[in-house]
Scaffold this motif. Sequence first.
Motif, mmCIF file in Angstrom:
data_model
loop_
_atom_site.group_PDB
_atom_site.id
_atom_site.type_symbol
_atom_site.label_atom_id
_atom_site.label_comp_id
_atom_site.label_asym_id
_atom_site.label_seq_id
_atom_site.Cartn_x
_atom_site.Cartn_y
_atom_site.Cartn_z
ATOM 1 N N LEU A 178 -51.714 -23.614 21.593
ATOM 2 C CA LEU A 178 -50.336 -23.521 21.092
ATOM 3 C C LEU A 178 -49.742 -24.905 20.879
ATOM 4 O O LEU A 178 -48.703 -25.042 20.234
ATOM 5 C CB LEU A 178 -49.478 -22.719 22.068
ATOM 6 N N GLY A 179 -50.396 -25.927 21.432
ATOM 7 C CA GLY A 179 -49.983 -27.300 21.159
ATOM 8 C C GLY A 179 -48.814 -27.778 21.988
ATOM 9 O O GLY A 179 -48.187 -27.018 22.735
ATOM 10 N N TRP B 171 -45.125 -30.420 22.072
ATOM 11 C CA TRP B 171 -43.833 -30.356 21.377
ATOM 12 C C TRP B 171 -43.817 -31.091 20.039
ATOM 13 O O TRP B 171 -42.844 -30.993 19.291
ATOM 14 C CB TRP B 171 -42.742 -30.935 22.275
ATOM 15 N N ASP B 172 -44.870 -31.847 19.734
ATOM 16 C CA ASP B 172 -44.880 -32.558 18.452
ATOM 17 C C ASP B 172 -45.377 -31.664 17.315
ATOM 18 O O ASP B 172 -45.539 -32.134 16.191
ATOM 19 C CB ASP B 172 -45.734 -33.826 18.545
ATOM 20 N N THR B 173 -45.626 -30.390 17.603
ATOM 21 C CA THR B 173 -46.046 -29.445 16.569
ATOM 22 C C THR B 173 -45.449 -28.079 16.844
ATOM 23 O O THR B 173 -45.141 -27.739 17.997
ATOM 24 C CB THR B 173 -47.588 -29.330 16.528
ATOM 25 N N ALA B 174 -45.266 -27.311 15.808
ATOM 26 C CA ALA B 174 -44.859 -25.916 15.994
ATOM 27 C C ALA B 174 -46.054 -25.130 16.514
ATOM 28 O O ALA B 174 -47.208 -25.473 16.224
ATOM 29 C CB ALA B 174 -44.385 -25.331 14.664
ATOM 30 N N PRO B 175 -45.831 -24.068 17.280
ATOM 31 C CA PRO B 175 -46.964 -23.241 17.719
ATOM 32 C C PRO B 175 -47.588 -22.523 16.532
ATOM 33 O O PRO B 175 -46.874 -21.927 15.716
ATOM 34 C CB PRO B 175 -46.321 -22.257 18.703
ATOM 35 N N PRO B 176 -48.897 -22.554 16.392
ATOM 36 C CA PRO B 176 -49.549 -21.855 15.280
ATOM 37 C C PRO B 176 -49.371 -20.338 15.398
ATOM 38 O O PRO B 176 -49.616 -19.761 16.458
ATOM 39 C CB PRO B 176 -51.024 -22.245 15.414
ATOM 40 N N VAL B 177 -48.957 -19.694 14.308
ATOM 41 C CA VAL B 177 -48.744 -18.246 14.317
ATOM 42 C C VAL B 177 -50.039 -17.507 14.649
ATOM 43 O O VAL B 177 -50.022 -16.487 15.350
ATOM 44 C CB VAL B 177 -48.197 -17.789 12.944
ATOM 45 N N THR B 178 -51.158 -18.012 14.163
ATOM 46 C CA THR B 178 -52.424 -17.314 14.404
ATOM 47 C C THR B 178 -52.748 -17.251 15.903
ATOM 48 O O THR B 178 -53.310 -16.259 16.380
ATOM 49 C CB THR B 178 -53.572 -17.991 13.654
ATOM 50 N N PRO C 242 -48.720 -30.195 11.685
ATOM 51 C CA PRO C 242 -49.476 -31.247 10.989
ATOM 52 C C PRO C 242 -50.732 -30.645 10.369
ATOM 53 O O PRO C 242 -51.316 -29.699 10.920
ATOM 54 C CB PRO C 242 -49.830 -32.230 12.105
ATOM 55 N N LEU C 243 -51.134 -31.180 9.241
ATOM 56 C CA LEU C 243 -52.289 -30.637 8.542
ATOM 57 C C LEU C 243 -53.539 -30.622 9.419
ATOM 58 O O LEU C 243 -54.273 -29.631 9.440
ATOM 59 C CB LEU C 243 -52.555 -31.447 7.267
ATOM 60 N N TRP C 244 -53.754 -31.706 10.183
ATOM 61 C CA TRP C 244 -54.964 -31.779 11.005
ATOM 62 C C TRP C 244 -54.964 -30.665 12.056
ATOM 63 O O TRP C 244 -56.011 -30.081 12.340
ATOM 64 C CB TRP C 244 -55.108 -33.150 11.670
ATOM 65 N N TYR C 245 -53.768 -30.361 12.599
ATOM 66 C CA TYR C 245 -53.743 -29.345 13.650
ATOM 67 C C TYR C 245 -53.760 -27.945 13.057
ATOM 68 O O TYR C 245 -54.230 -26.999 13.700
ATOM 69 C CB TYR C 245 -52.529 -29.521 14.567
ATOM 70 N N LEU D 99 -47.567 -20.499 8.533
ATOM 71 C CA LEU D 99 -48.438 -20.531 9.712
ATOM 72 C C LEU D 99 -47.824 -21.297 10.867
ATOM 73 O O LEU D 99 -48.355 -21.284 11.979
ATOM 74 C CB LEU D 99 -49.785 -21.155 9.346
ATOM 75 N N ALA D 100 -46.704 -21.961 10.613
ATOM 76 C CA ALA D 100 -45.985 -22.655 11.681
ATOM 77 C C ALA D 100 -45.052 -21.654 12.373
ATOM 78 O O ALA D 100 -44.107 -21.166 11.766
ATOM 79 C CB ALA D 100 -45.185 -23.826 11.112
ATOM 80 N N GLY D 101 -45.325 -21.352 13.622
ATOM 81 C CA GLY D 101 -44.540 -20.354 14.353
ATOM 82 C C GLY D 101 -43.305 -20.945 14.975
ATOM 83 O O GLY D 101 -43.135 -20.895 16.211
#
Length: 479
Positions: free
Chosen positions: A142-143, A145-152, A293-296, A7-9
């Motif tokens: 999409l968040g 830079w501290d997270t990958a963009p969610p694929v969904t 991150p799990l929370w995101y 799920l991490a894009g």
Amino acid sequence: MDVLGWLAGDEYTIAREILQRGVAALYLVAFVSAVNQFPALLGEHGLLPVPRFLQLSYARKQPTLFRRRYSDRLLLAVAWTGAALSALVVLGLLQLTPTWVFVPVFLVIWFLYLSIVNVGQTFYGFGWESLICEAGFVVAFLGAWDTAPPVTIIVFVRWLVFRLEFGAGMIKMRGDRSWRDLTALYYHHETQPMPNPLSRTAHLLPKWWHRVEVLGNHVAQLVVPWLLFLPQPVASAAATIIILTQLWLVATGNFAWLNWITIVLAFAGISDGVWSWLLGGAPVGAFGASTLPLWYLIVSLAVTVFLVVLSWPPLKNLFSRRQLMNASFNRWHLVNAYGAFGSVTKERFEVVVEGTEDDPHDPDAAWYEYAFKGKPGDVRRLPRQFAPYHLRLDWLMWFLALGSRDSPWFEVFLLRLLEADRATLKLLRADPFDGRAPRAVRATMYLYRFTTREEKRRTGDRWVRSEVGALVPAVSLRG
């Protein structure tokens, strides 16, 4: 966490940059447009004053910062704040903050503009207003830079592009025979709301080319959008086709930010791997983290489920015989139905507004034309390129010439000209009276068409116009 790692894009970090910065750039344009035009059109002394609109029970139910109180000063504060925050995203500065900061701030941008749209009445009644609202809400998640963009969320942006393109294609096929017999573009370049410098050139191309244009449009809108949901590189190829067809529309017309935001959103289909291939195999630098991150992950999935639930009405609308064009199914302008030019006008009518300092009843009175910034007037003037900037008064003048019944603003517009209202005059390209109040004004309907190449060589004119009749006879403040 490893099970849900897909799920991490992390293959769409460049797409995220284009989506967020591109949408923010268009928000910046939209907010600046509000600063320049909203007070004159909808302000306290505007053509359709917001304070009067807010007296309606319908208006008081809209989500807007102006629900309890409107003032031009508050409007400017909202617009300039939105413009400043949008600029931070365009520059990439807001992306340096944690996602728990970035997302709420981007949602503030979205809500500030939503607040303007929901009191904008006729002047904000365009499909691309709902489009930019929906796009802003979605790309916010999409968040940073501290997270990958969610694929969904990436997939949902593609679903937005699908509704935009496929909806426009279906409304054309259902709405006008000229789209089905491939003749629509015999007329459209000439009769579109606001031609640009190349519109006449496009109109004068051979008819076989216009038929190819229409056929290409049908392929791009009815077939290609389905390919956005296939694996790479097919999705990237589909996105590229959509981008190229939209660039042709940019080159030949002035459709505010409709084409530009479609181009930006289509980049959701292009992966980092394709960018690397385009650069000859050179590595492309990833923007941000490669994990969620799990929370995101939980937040992005919750938002996706929420948007999927809202997708049912527009999904049914796509396949309905009574398909709605540019419809919102909720007050927040989320997950809307889109479409454009379900019918094509075959003749171009223009409303020409004139004023005089003489006795309007004198047959020898000298009448002088008010010049608009974008809409055709002077037959020798080359149309200008304004998109993605939106000239709202000029667009409403096009609808007025088509016989729009929702035009109470026009009477007020003529009144403001008689008063030589400075804010209203700033919406125009030229005031023939240099700020003086005319004695009377009138509005006349004309039929316009592009000159042929031979007519252009002989006269230097770009348009031929002939008077149809009076729309509003001479009126004065005394009258």
